[in-house]
Design an enzyme around this catalytic site. Structure first.
Site, short mmCIF file in Angstrom:
data_model
loop_
_atom_site.label_atom_id
_atom_site.label_comp_id
_atom_site.label_asym_id
_atom_site.label_seq_id
_atom_site.Cartn_x
_atom_site.Cartn_y
_atom_site.Cartn_z
N LYS A 79 0.59 -1.14 0.10
CA LYS A 79 -0.37 -0.08 0.14
C LYS A 79 0.66 1.81 0.17
CE LYS A 79 -3.64 1.62 2.22
NZ LYS A 79 -4.98 2.60 3.76
N SER A 154 -9.92 2.81 3.00
CA SER A 154 -8.88 3.34 2.05
C SER A 154 -7.93 2.97 1.56
CB SER A 154 -7.80 4.77 2.94
OG SER A 154 -7.44 3.31 3.47
N SER A 178 -10.17 0.09 7.02
CA SER A 178 -9.44 0.41 5.27
C SER A 178 -8.78 -0.81 5.31
CB SER A 178 -8.31 1.54 5.54
OG SER A 178 -9.12 2.74 5.97
#
Length: 504
Positions: A79, A154, A178
């Protein structure tokens, strides 16, 4: 041996160790898959230019007889909230566009040391603020199950990469859901470890008392293999726990063998089931509990009287901490710099920079957080939110005196359509109603796929939560359920996903 990208990380690791395939072959297969489908999915912001050379080095060391870790040579997505020395680290924001870090995040460093091959950096809501990955400054990610729908947020990029077979594993971050909410809507497994179990050093901070790094995978065992690598004390992180951690992969293997399920007390958070849960999500949730009960678990309804205030408290605590953390992006210390035409004062340059560098959702939360921390309002807003946080922690403590783990749907609904909630911040925030409490209390949580909602044929996940430091319980119950459901279905959930790329 068929399509390499369809193998789990554990299967890949076994094939690499036996010499059946090489790391170069595994890495190339995933790079080819990225090239084939990521134009549609947009899971990646940057694809590594040296992944193959890293894989070649792993193969060379293995051929030389070096004693490598069990996961050496397995590809991994990262990420973009985690800084890396060899790829840009933007946190999905124009503010950090092109930024190259002088150091690796601790979890990235540990992943490299274990022999994982970083494939690239995955898309995310800007500075991890969002539930749909529509707030990325570089365009949205799409759900591999339906390209017109969101992949969660997210960390939608990490979940979509794993669901689309563009990576067997991914690193994510979870501040209010997330990792777990994207896992829910993409049919993947997502784990938020105990706060402090995994180092946050090198994770671009959103809300420091809530952020936690964790694994995204297609199986519970795979998540355990990754958590085993990244967990453990880090002196660079002042909130890192000094504990010695058991193997989460071993706990998952125990669960898959049916160990630990008989007599396990599972608490159902009845208050969360009243929070606007979609019928199909609710039905799959109860079916999963029935499977566990038939195999020896005890299901107990547990009250959580203060959980209804979790979203309100969270959206004061998070913006307040975000306002403080993002103050460093001021055109002087970190981030881009925009100078008004004709020059300007420091204040004018700072204003122009933050106006150009931050997207609307980030600005919204900074304003909200700054207001909550301002003189005269601190006690009324931020202080009160922290008191609610304490009440929620007490709810957890009381519940865990009666049960071993808690269960709820991982999110209220299946994946909604892109743009559907973009102009309604409150509706977007309520996507995290079931995941936020675990972050406020610092306890671990896991989302495991439990089937498809009958209304729309989209994935549904069940969330389990355990007391702090008892992450292994989640791996046992998650792997037990995963094995029982796959025996019942005769296949894995992701084998039912629509095909992308040339066969779509």
């Amino acid at each position: 041996m068929g399509d390499i990208t369809r193998l789990s990380a554990a299967e890949l690791a076994s094939s690499l160790s036996s010499g059946e395939i090489s790391s170069v072959e595994a890495t190339q297969a995933h790079l080819d898959r990225i090239g084939e489908v990521d134009g549609d999915v947009h899971a990646y912001l940057h694809v590594s230019e040296n992944a193959l050379s890293v894989a070649e080095d792993i193969d060379r060391r293995r051929a030389a007889g070096e004693n490598l870790s069990p996961v050496a040579g397995v590809p991994l997505a990262v990420k973009d909230v985690l800084v890396t020395t060899d790829m840009p680290s933007t946190s999905g924001s124009r503010m950090l566009e092109g930024y190259m870090s002088p150091f690796d995040a601790t979890v990235v460093q540990r992943s490299r040391q274990a022999g994982f091959v970083p494939l690239g950096k995955t898309n995310m809501d800007e500075f991890a603020m969002g539930s749909s990955t529509e707030h990325s400054a570089f365009g949205p990610t799409r759900n591999p199950w339906d390209l017109d729908r969101i992949p969660g947020g997210s960390g939608g990029g990490s979940a979509a990469a794993v669901a689309a077979f563009e990576a067997p594993l991914a690193l994510g971050s979870d501040t209010g859901g997330s990792i777990r909410q994207p896992a829910h809507v993409t049919g993947t497994v997502g784990v938020k470890p105990t706060y402090g179990a995994v180092s946050r050093y090198g994770a671009i901070a959103l809300a420091s008392s809530l952020d936690q790094i964790g694994p995204v995978s297609r199986t519970v065992l795979d998540a355990g293999l990754l958590q085993d690598v990244i967990q453990g004390h880090d002196p660079h992180d002042s909130t890192s726990l000094p504990d010695a951690w058991p193997s989460m992969a071993d706990a998952a293997r125990e669960g898959a063998r049916g160990e630990g399920l008989k007599g396990l007390r599972i608490g159902v958070l009845s208050d969360l089931l009243a929070a606007g849960i979609q019928d199909g999500v609710k039905s799959r949730f109860h079916e999963a509990l029935d499977v566990l009960e038939k195999n020896g678990a005890e299901i107990i309804e547990v009250p959580s009287p203060h959980f209804e205030y979790a979203v309100a408290a969270y959206y004061l605590i998070l913006p307040a901490e975000a306002s403080s953390n993002l103050a460093r992006f001021d055109s002087v210390r970190f981030g881009m710099r925009v100078t008004p035409e004709g020059g300007g004062t420091v204040e004018q340059v700072m204003s122009a920079t933050r106006e150009a560098g931050f997207g609307p959702e980030v600005k919204r939360r900074i304003i909200l957080g700054t207001y909550a921390l301002s003189a005269g309002y601190y006690d009324a807003y931020y202080g009160s939110a922290q008191k609610v946080r304490t009440l929620i922690q007490r709810d957890f403590n009381a519940a865990f005196e009666k049960v071993d783990v808690l269960a709820s749907p991982s999110a209220p609904t299946t994946a909604f359509k892109l743009g559907e909630k973009l102009d309604d911040p409150l509706a977007m925030y309520l996507n995290d109603v079931t995941t936020i409490p675990a972050n406020l209390a610092g306890v671990p949580g896991i989302s495991v796929p439990v089937g498809l909602a009958p209304e729309d044929g989209l994935p549904v996940g069940i969330q389990f939560m355990a007391p702090a430091r008892e992450d292994a319980r989640l791996y046992r119950v998650g792997a037990s359920l995963e094995k029982l459901l796959e025996e019942q279905w005769g296949h894995s959930l992701l084998s039912q996903a629509p095909q992308l790329g040339g066969t779509r």
